[in-house]
Write a protein that holds these residues in place. Sequence first.
Motif, PDB file in Angstrom:
ATOM      1  N   GLY A 105       0.769  -1.232   0.000  1.00 47.06           N
ATOM      2  CA  GLY A 105       0.000   0.000   0.000  1.00 47.06           C
ATOM      3  C   GLY A 105       0.799   1.280   0.000  1.00 47.06           C
ATOM      4  O   GLY A 105       0.229   2.357   0.203  1.00 47.06           O
ATOM      5  N   LEU A 106       2.093   1.232  -0.238  1.00 45.04           N
ATOM      6  CA  LEU A 106       2.893   2.456  -0.275  1.00 45.04           C
ATOM      7  C   LEU A 106       3.225   2.911  -1.697  1.00 45.04           C
ATOM      8  O   LEU A 106       3.508   4.089  -1.911  1.00 45.04           O
ATOM      9  CB  LEU A 106       4.193   2.281   0.520  1.00 45.04           C
ATOM     10  CG  LEU A 106       4.041   2.150   2.037  1.00 45.04           C
ATOM     11  CD1 LEU A 106       5.405   1.999   2.692  1.00 45.04           C
ATOM     12  CD2 LEU A 106       3.299   3.345   2.624  1.00 45.04           C
ATOM     13  N   THR A 107       3.186   2.004  -2.648  1.00 47.33           N
ATOM     14  CA  THR A 107       3.501   2.361  -4.029  1.00 47.33           C
ATOM     15  C   THR A 107       2.553   3.442  -4.538  1.00 47.33           C
ATOM     16  O   THR A 107       1.332   3.297  -4.471  1.00 47.33           O
ATOM     17  CB  THR A 107       3.406   1.136  -4.948  1.00 47.33           C
ATOM     18  OG1 THR A 107       4.304   0.131  -4.482  1.00 47.33           O
ATOM     19  CG2 THR A 107       3.763   1.501  -6.373  1.00 47.33           C
ATOM     20  N   GLY A 108       3.126   4.537  -5.011  1.00 48.05           N
ATOM     21  CA  GLY A 108       2.335   5.634  -5.553  1.00 48.05           C
ATOM     22  C   GLY A 108       1.763   6.589  -4.528  1.00 48.05           C
ATOM     23  O   GLY A 108       1.179   7.611  -4.899  1.00 48.05           O
ATOM     24  N   LYS A 109       1.930   6.287  -3.235  1.00 47.17           N
ATOM     25  CA  LYS A 109       1.389   7.167  -2.202  1.00 47.17           C
ATOM     26  C   LYS A 109       2.149   8.500  -2.187  1.00 47.17           C
ATOM     27  O   LYS A 109       3.356   8.568  -2.424  1.00 47.17           O
ATOM     28  CB  LYS A 109       1.496   6.517  -0.828  1.00 47.17           C
ATOM     29  CG  LYS A 109       0.551   5.345  -0.620  1.00 47.17           C
ATOM     30  CD  LYS A 109      -0.897   5.798  -0.562  1.00 47.17           C
ATOM     31  CE  LYS A 109      -1.820   4.642  -0.198  1.00 47.17           C
ATOM     32  NZ  LYS A 109      -3.237   5.048  -0.182  1.00 47.17           N
ATOM     33  N   ALA A 110       1.403   9.566  -1.870  1.00 45.53           N
ATOM     34  CA  ALA A 110       1.983  10.902  -1.757  1.00 45.53           C
ATOM     35  C   ALA A 110       2.358  11.141  -0.300  1.00 45.53           C
ATOM     36  O   ALA A 110       1.487  11.175   0.575  1.00 45.53           O
ATOM     37  CB  ALA A 110       0.982  11.957  -2.220  1.00 45.53           C
ATOM     38  N   VAL A 111       3.650  11.309  -0.048  1.00 49.21           N
ATOM     39  CA  VAL A 111       4.169  11.359   1.320  1.00 49.21           C
ATOM     40  C   VAL A 111       4.879  12.684   1.568  1.00 49.21           C
ATOM     41  O   VAL A 111       5.801  13.051   0.831  1.00 49.21           O
ATOM     42  CB  VAL A 111       5.149  10.197   1.570  1.00 49.21           C
ATOM     43  CG1 VAL A 111       5.670  10.234   3.006  1.00 49.21           C
ATOM     44  CG2 VAL A 111       4.486   8.853   1.276  1.00 49.21           C
ATOM     45  N   LEU A 112       4.460  13.385   2.616  1.00 50.73           N
ATOM     46  CA  LEU A 112       5.150  14.597   3.062  1.00 50.73           C
ATOM     47  C   LEU A 112       5.957  14.252   4.302  1.00 50.73           C
ATOM     48  O   LEU A 112       5.422  13.680   5.261  1.00 50.73           O
ATOM     49  CB  LEU A 112       4.139  15.702   3.392  1.00 50.73           C
ATOM     50  CG  LEU A 112       4.700  16.949   4.105  1.00 50.73           C
ATOM     51  CD1 LEU A 112       5.789  17.635   3.272  1.00 50.73           C
ATOM     52  CD2 LEU A 112       3.576  17.920   4.445  1.00 50.73           C
ATOM     53  N   ILE A 113       7.245  14.603   4.295  1.00 47.74           N
ATOM     54  CA  ILE A 113       8.132  14.340   5.430  1.00 47.74           C
ATOM     55  C   ILE A 113       8.713  15.655   5.921  1.00 47.74           C
ATOM     56  O   ILE A 113       9.474  16.313   5.205  1.00 47.74           O
ATOM     57  CB  ILE A 113       9.274  13.378   5.048  1.00 47.74           C
ATOM     58  CG1 ILE A 113       8.712  12.067   4.497  1.00 47.74           C
ATOM     59  CG2 ILE A 113      10.179  13.122   6.245  1.00 47.74           C
ATOM     60  CD1 ILE A 113       9.768  11.102   4.002  1.00 47.74           C
ATOM     61  N   SER A 114       8.351  16.057   7.134  1.00 47.62           N
ATOM     62  CA  SER A 114       8.971  17.254   7.722  1.00 47.62           C
ATOM     63  C   SER A 114      10.281  16.845   8.383  1.00 47.62           C
ATOM     64  O   SER A 114      10.421  15.729   8.880  1.00 47.62           O
ATOM     65  CB  SER A 114       8.032  17.900   8.743  1.00 47.62           C
ATOM     66  OG  SER A 114       7.882  17.088   9.898  1.00 47.62           O
ATOM     67  N   GLY A 115      11.241  17.748   8.373  1.00 43.69           N
ATOM     68  CA  GLY A 115      12.558  17.389   8.885  1.00 43.69           C
ATOM     69  C   GLY A 115      13.168  16.254   8.095  1.00 43.69           C
ATOM     70  O   GLY A 115      13.849  15.384   8.640  1.00 43.69           O
ATOM     71  N   GLY A 116      12.965  16.281   6.773  1.00 40.13           N
ATOM     72  CA  GLY A 116      13.363  15.161   5.930  1.00 40.13           C
ATOM     73  C   GLY A 116      14.713  15.289   5.273  1.00 40.13           C
ATOM     74  O   GLY A 116      15.053  14.471   4.413  1.00 40.13           O
ATOM     75  N   SER A 117      15.509  16.277   5.663  1.00 44.70           N
ATOM     76  CA  SER A 117      16.771  16.502   4.959  1.00 44.70           C
ATOM     77  C   SER A 117      18.001  16.012   5.716  1.00 44.70           C
ATOM     78  O   SER A 117      19.127  16.187   5.260  1.00 44.70           O
ATOM     79  CB  SER A 117      16.934  18.002   4.653  1.00 44.70           C
ATOM     80  OG  SER A 117      16.948  18.762   5.851  1.00 44.70           O
ATOM     81  N   SER A 118      17.802  15.377   6.883  1.00 39.31           N
ATOM     82  CA  SER A 118      18.936  14.817   7.626  1.00 39.31           C
ATOM     83  C   SER A 118      18.441  13.765   8.606  1.00 39.31           C
ATOM     84  O   SER A 118      17.243  13.674   8.897  1.00 39.31           O
ATOM     85  CB  SER A 118      19.700  15.916   8.387  1.00 39.31           C
ATOM     86  OG  SER A 118      18.905  16.466   9.417  1.00 39.31           O
ATOM     87  N   GLY A 119      19.363  12.964   9.109  1.00 37.96           N
ATOM     88  CA  GLY A 119      19.064  12.020  10.165  1.00 37.96           C
ATOM     89  C   GLY A 119      17.945  11.050   9.839  1.00 37.96           C
ATOM     90  O   GLY A 119      17.869  10.476   8.741  1.00 37.96           O
ATOM     91  N   ILE A 120      17.052  10.858  10.796  1.00 41.77           N
ATOM     92  CA  ILE A 120      15.945   9.917  10.635  1.00 41.77           C
ATOM     93  C   ILE A 120      15.029  10.341   9.491  1.00 41.77           C
ATOM     94  O   ILE A 120      14.542   9.506   8.730  1.00 41.77           O
ATOM     95  CB  ILE A 120      15.161   9.788  11.956  1.00 41.77           C
ATOM     96  CG1 ILE A 120      16.031   9.110  13.019  1.00 41.77           C
ATOM     97  CG2 ILE A 120      13.869   8.999  11.750  1.00 41.77           C
ATOM     98  CD1 ILE A 120      15.426   9.131  14.406  1.00 41.77           C
ATOM     99  N   GLY A 121      14.790  11.635   9.354  1.00 46.05           N
ATOM    100  CA  GLY A 121      13.930  12.116   8.283  1.00 46.05           C
ATOM    101  C   GLY A 121      14.481  11.805   6.900  1.00 46.05           C
ATOM    102  O   GLY A 121      13.740  11.410   5.994  1.00 46.05           O
TER     103      GLY A 121
END
Length: 251
Positions: free
Chosen positions: A3-19
Motif C-alpha cells: 500500500g505504499l507504491t504511488g502514495k503521496a508522502v510529506l516528510i517534515s525534517g526530511g533533509s537529515s538524520g531519521i527524516g
Amino acid sequence: MRGLTGKAVLISGGSSGIGEAAAARFVAEGARVFLCGVDAEQVAEVVARLGAAGGTACDVSLPGDVEALVEAAEAALGGIDVLINNAGVAWREPFLEITAEHWDRLMAVNLRGMFLVAQAVSRRMVARGTGGAIVNMASTNGLKGEADYAHYNASKGGVLQLTRTMAVELGRHGIRVNAVCPGYISTPLNAQIAASLGEDFVAAYARDQIPLGRTGLAEEVAAVYAFLASDEASFVHGAELVVDGGQLAVM
C-alpha cells in the motif's frame, strides 16, 4: 510494505538524520515524496540525490511557513496521503539552567510545529475524504524522564498526548494517527550532543543502557515509519511504537 507504491508522502525534517532515512525508504517503496528542512541547500541536495518529487525550506514553528509547505507539497504530489511528522530539535541543558527563551524555542519546534503541520495536513485530508496516515515523531523521552532534557522530555510527552487526541478525533475520517518513540539512534544531532560528553560516552551508554548492546540506526526508525504508514498497519491507531533496542526494559 503493502500500500505504499504511488502514495503521496510529506516528510517534515526530511533533509537529515531519521527524516532523510525515511525519505530514502519511502522512495524505495515506490512512494512519491516531498520533504522539508531548515536549510534550503541541504533540502535541494537530498531531493536530487534521492529522486524525491520535491522539497522546500521550512520553519515548522511558523504558521505561514507551514501553510506554504503544505501547499507546495500538495501542488507537487496532487494531494497528501501520508504525513511523516518528523521535524524536531534537542540539546542538553540542566533543568535549573533552562531559560524561558530556550524552553519556548524547543517547544515551538517540537510541539507547536508538530501541531501546525499535522493540523494543516489533516484539514486537507478531511476535505478530500479519502483518509490517510499520520505518524508523529515522539521519543522514549516522552515515556520516561532523562536528566538535562526537561524541555525535550516535556515536548515529547506532549507529542504523545497530541497523537492520542488526534487519533480519537480523526479516526472517524479514516485518518490513522500513530507515534514512533525511538531510543538512542545514531544521527548527526545525537553525534553532536555526544561529542560534548567524551569519546567513550556512546559505547558506554550502549553497553549499560541498551540490552541489544548498540545504538539504533536511522534506517531502523525509517522502517517503522514505513510500516505505520502502510496497509500492513491498517488497524494500528492511536499507538506509540517504541524502537529502542530494549532500553526501556532496563531497571
